[in-house]
Design a protein around this motif. Structure first.
Motif, PDB file in Angstrom:
ATOM      1  N   LEU A 177       0.832  -1.209   0.000  1.00 56.24           N
ATOM      2  CA  LEU A 177       0.000   0.000   0.000  1.00 56.24           C
ATOM      3  C   LEU A 177       0.862   1.253   0.000  1.00 56.24           C
ATOM      4  CD1 LEU A 177      -2.722   1.367   0.094  1.00 56.24           C
ATOM      5  CD2 LEU A 177      -2.726   1.095   2.592  1.00 56.24           C
ATOM      6  N   GLU A 178       1.938   1.258   0.780  1.00 58.97           N
ATOM      7  CA  GLU A 178       2.838   2.410   0.784  1.00 58.97           C
ATOM      8  C   GLU A 178       3.456   2.619  -0.604  1.00 58.97           C
ATOM      9  OE1 GLU A 178       5.618   1.584   3.847  1.00 58.97           O
ATOM     10  OE2 GLU A 178       4.184   1.893   5.497  1.00 58.97           O
ATOM     11  N   GLY A 220       2.990   5.919  -3.075  1.00 57.76           N
ATOM     12  CA  GLY A 220       4.071   6.633  -3.754  1.00 57.76           C
ATOM     13  C   GLY A 220       3.850   6.704  -5.256  1.00 57.76           C
ATOM     14  N   ALA A 221       3.324   5.645  -5.841  1.00 49.46           N
ATOM     15  CA  ALA A 221       3.064   5.637  -7.283  1.00 49.46           C
ATOM     16  C   ALA A 221       1.992   6.659  -7.647  1.00 49.46           C
ATOM     17  CB  ALA A 221       2.635   4.241  -7.728  1.00 49.46           C
ATOM     18  N   VAL A 222       0.987   6.825  -6.789  1.00 43.39           N
ATOM     19  CA  VAL A 222      -0.052   7.833  -7.045  1.00 43.39           C
ATOM     20  C   VAL A 222       0.546   9.232  -6.997  1.00 43.39           C
ATOM     21  CG1 VAL A 222      -2.155   8.875  -6.117  1.00 43.39           C
ATOM     22  CG2 VAL A 222      -1.960   6.386  -6.253  1.00 43.39           C
ATOM     23  N   ALA A 223       1.365   9.497  -5.971  1.00 44.05           N
ATOM     24  CA  ALA A 223       1.989  10.824  -5.857  1.00 44.05           C
ATOM     25  C   ALA A 223       2.885  11.102  -7.061  1.00 44.05           C
ATOM     26  CB  ALA A 223       2.798  10.898  -4.561  1.00 44.05           C
ATOM     27  N   LEU A 224       3.633  10.102  -7.516  1.00 48.43           N
ATOM     28  CA  LEU A 224       4.511  10.272  -8.674  1.00 48.43           C
ATOM     29  C   LEU A 224       3.694  10.525  -9.942  1.00 48.43           C
ATOM     30  CD1 LEU A 224       7.328  10.218  -9.896  1.00 48.43           C
ATOM     31  CD2 LEU A 224       7.105   7.728 -10.129  1.00 48.43           C
ATOM     32  N   GLY A 282      -4.732   4.794 -13.326  1.00 52.37           N
ATOM     33  CA  GLY A 282      -4.104   3.487 -13.139  1.00 52.37           C
ATOM     34  C   GLY A 282      -3.432   3.361 -11.790  1.00 52.37           C
ATOM     35  N   ALA A 283      -2.757   4.426 -11.364  1.00 54.93           N
ATOM     36  CA  ALA A 283      -2.094   4.402 -10.058  1.00 54.93           C
ATOM     37  C   ALA A 283      -3.111   4.343  -8.925  1.00 54.93           C
ATOM     38  CB  ALA A 283      -1.199   5.632  -9.905  1.00 54.93           C
ATOM     39  N   LEU A 284      -4.220   5.059  -9.081  1.00 52.64           N
ATOM     40  CA  LEU A 284      -5.271   5.026  -8.055  1.00 52.64           C
ATOM     41  C   LEU A 284      -5.914   3.641  -7.966  1.00 52.64           C
ATOM     42  CD1 LEU A 284      -7.027   8.473  -8.664  1.00 52.64           C
ATOM     43  CD2 LEU A 284      -5.680   7.799  -6.662  1.00 52.64           C
ATOM     44  N   ALA A 285      -6.096   2.988  -9.125  1.00 54.25           N
ATOM     45  CA  ALA A 285      -6.655   1.638  -9.118  1.00 54.25           C
ATOM     46  C   ALA A 285      -5.729   0.674  -8.386  1.00 54.25           C
ATOM     47  CB  ALA A 285      -6.902   1.163 -10.554  1.00 54.25           C
ATOM     48  N   ALA A 286      -4.420   0.797  -8.647  1.00 53.71           N
ATOM     49  CA  ALA A 286      -3.457  -0.051  -7.949  1.00 53.71           C
ATOM     50  C   ALA A 286      -3.449   0.248  -6.450  1.00 53.71           C
ATOM     51  CB  ALA A 286      -2.063   0.149  -8.540  1.00 53.71           C
ATOM     52  N   GLN A 287      -3.635   1.521  -6.103  1.00 57.60           N
ATOM     53  CA  GLN A 287      -3.688   1.904  -4.693  1.00 57.60           C
ATOM     54  C   GLN A 287      -4.914   1.297  -4.014  1.00 57.60           C
ATOM     55  OE1 GLN A 287      -4.930   5.935  -3.672  1.00 57.60           O
ATOM     56  NE2 GLN A 287      -3.100   6.147  -2.368  1.00 57.60           N
ATOM     57  N   ASN A 288      -6.071   1.366  -4.691  1.00 54.15           N
ATOM     58  CA  ASN A 288      -7.298   0.787  -4.125  1.00 54.15           C
ATOM     59  C   ASN A 288      -7.169  -0.723  -3.963  1.00 54.15           C
ATOM     60  OD1 ASN A 288      -8.558   3.286  -3.973  1.00 54.15           O
ATOM     61  ND2 ASN A 288      -9.441   3.111  -6.030  1.00 54.15           N
ATOM     62  N   SER A 289      -6.527  -1.365  -4.941  1.00 55.35           N
ATOM     63  CA  SER A 289      -6.324  -2.803  -4.855  1.00 55.35           C
ATOM     64  C   SER A 289      -5.432  -3.160  -3.670  1.00 55.35           C
ATOM     65  CB  SER A 289      -5.709  -3.321  -6.156  1.00 55.35           C
ATOM     66  OG  SER A 289      -5.464  -4.702  -6.086  1.00 55.35           O
ATOM     67  N   LEU A 302      -5.040  -5.141   1.990  1.00 55.62           N
ATOM     68  CA  LEU A 302      -4.707  -4.917   3.401  1.00 55.62           C
ATOM     69  C   LEU A 302      -5.933  -5.130   4.280  1.00 55.62           C
ATOM     70  CD1 LEU A 302      -2.718  -4.038   5.573  1.00 55.62           C
ATOM     71  CD2 LEU A 302      -3.319  -1.657   5.066  1.00 55.62           C
ATOM     72  N   GLU A 303      -7.082  -4.643   3.832  1.00 53.01           N
ATOM     73  CA  GLU A 303      -8.317  -4.832   4.603  1.00 53.01           C
ATOM     74  C   GLU A 303      -8.696  -6.305   4.670  1.00 53.01           C
ATOM     75  OE1 GLU A 303     -11.166  -2.402   2.642  1.00 53.01           O
ATOM     76  OE2 GLU A 303     -10.327  -0.510   3.360  1.00 53.01           O
TER      77      GLU A 303
END
Length: 350
Positions: free
Chosen positions: A74-75, A79-83, A177-184, A189-190
């Motif tokens: 998740l971390e 970072g990928a979303v911020a980038l 795409g980065a947000l989708a990976a973040q949600n996944s 984690l949940e």
């Protein structure tokens, strides 16, 4: 003395009329939904929160998988979303630079066109040299080429922004795409915390131990859903002729023989039990023996009971089909003599 034979006739008539009204079977059992609980992510068991035969409700934590790997994932996704968002802002800056270069190139082209026009007029009057004229024409060609390159740079920068210079940062494809990976990653984690999907009693917990590695989709325990209780009665095929959905039923459990529970026929199975067996019978042989088949009938309880019903308990089921057989002629005559009338319904009522 004459009354005794008539009494036997009346009893025989009553038995004849009502003998097939009730369809009964002892081949019936309490049924409750069995929910197999399996994690949706893999890992080692870090904690088991429930014990054998514990009652749970939806949302209760059953067990937890070590989530260190999923926290790191998740971390990384954060970072990928911020980038990705930063890269979109860089694309906006690149578009502005390209537009500025295109404006400069157009201004230079306009200046070179004027310069070439002057040299062309001077050449016609013989007041300039061929070298100066050729230089002015060369500079004009270079300016035109610079405008084309600058405009192509603007087009490329616009394409990188998805064709929309005013696109929202989070609507850009790379950010999506980065947000989708973040949600996944967040969902994984949940899912490291496994919760009860329904109300019921936990079973088969002994096989789940802390430190044990469990794969995604591997059944870890079972929950017997105590909110869904019915009886599956396997009636002989010969008992189904007059049985219909909605008919009343009386249920007697071996565990509680002094209590009668009211129910009704809810539905009939799509086939006999033999049809759904692992190895269906092969009757296309010369040594065939006819066996009465049984069909599963679902019996619903009319109202909740305070009895602790457990899946698999044996049940005796009696269904009132309401069927009344017509009387033979000799019984009708005898019953008329007794004053009971020849109506089977009247006899059944008496």
């Amino acid at each position: 003395m004459a009354a005794l034979p008539l009494a036997f006739v009346a009893a025989g008539g009553w038995y004849w009329v009502t003998g097939r009204r009730w369809a009964s079977t002892e081949n019936a059992y309490v049924q409750q939904n069995k929910v197999l609980v399996a994690p949706e992510v893999e890992g080692r068991i870090a904690e088991v929160r429930v014990g054998q035969n514990q009652t749970v409700k939806p949302g209760d934590v059953l067990f937890r998988i070590d989530d260190a790997v999923y926290r790191i994932a998740l971390e990384k996704a954060d970072g990928a979303v911020a980038l990705a968002r930063l890269q979109v802002e860089e694309l906006r800056t690149r578009l502005k630079d390209a537009e500025l270069k295109a404006d400069t190139a157009r201004n230079t082209l306009a200046f070179q066109e004027v310069q070439f026009g002057r040299q062309d007029k001077l050449r016609r009057t013989g007041n300039t040299t061929e070298a100066q004229y050729d230089s002015a024409r060369h500079d004009l060609d270079l300016a035109r080429q610079a405008v084309a390159e600058a405009e192509q740079g603007v087009a490329d920068a616009l394409v990188a922004l998805g064709g929309d210079a005013d696109i929202e940062t989070d609507k850009h494809p790379s950010v999506l795409g980065a947000l989708a990976a973040q949600n996944s990653a967040r969902l994984d984690l949940e899912r490291a915390v496994v919760r009860a999907p329904t109300t019921g009693t936990v079973s088969q917990v002994a096989n789940l131990q802390v430190g044990q590695y469990i794969g995604s989709g591997s059944p870890a325990m079972a929950i017997i859903d105590t909110t869904s209780t019915w009886v599956e009665a396997n009636f002989k095929e010969t008992d189904l002729g007059h049985m219909r959905a909605g008919q009343t039923a009386e249920l007697t459990l071996d565990a509680y023989p002094d209590v009668t529970i009211k129910g009704h026929v809810e539905s009939f199975g799509g086939g006999t039990g033999a049809i759904f067996s692992l190895l269906p019978a092969q009757n296309a042989t010369g040594n065939w023996v006819k066996v009465v088949q049984r069909v599963p009938v679902r019996i619903a309880l009319d109202e909740p009971t305070s009895l602790p019903l457990k899946a698999g308990l044996s049940v005796g089921v009696d269904v009132d089909t309401g069927f009344v057989r017509p009387l033979p002629a000799f019984l009708r005559t005898a019953l008329d003599t007794l004053g009971l009338g020849a109506s089977p319904e009247k006899l059944a009522a008496k």
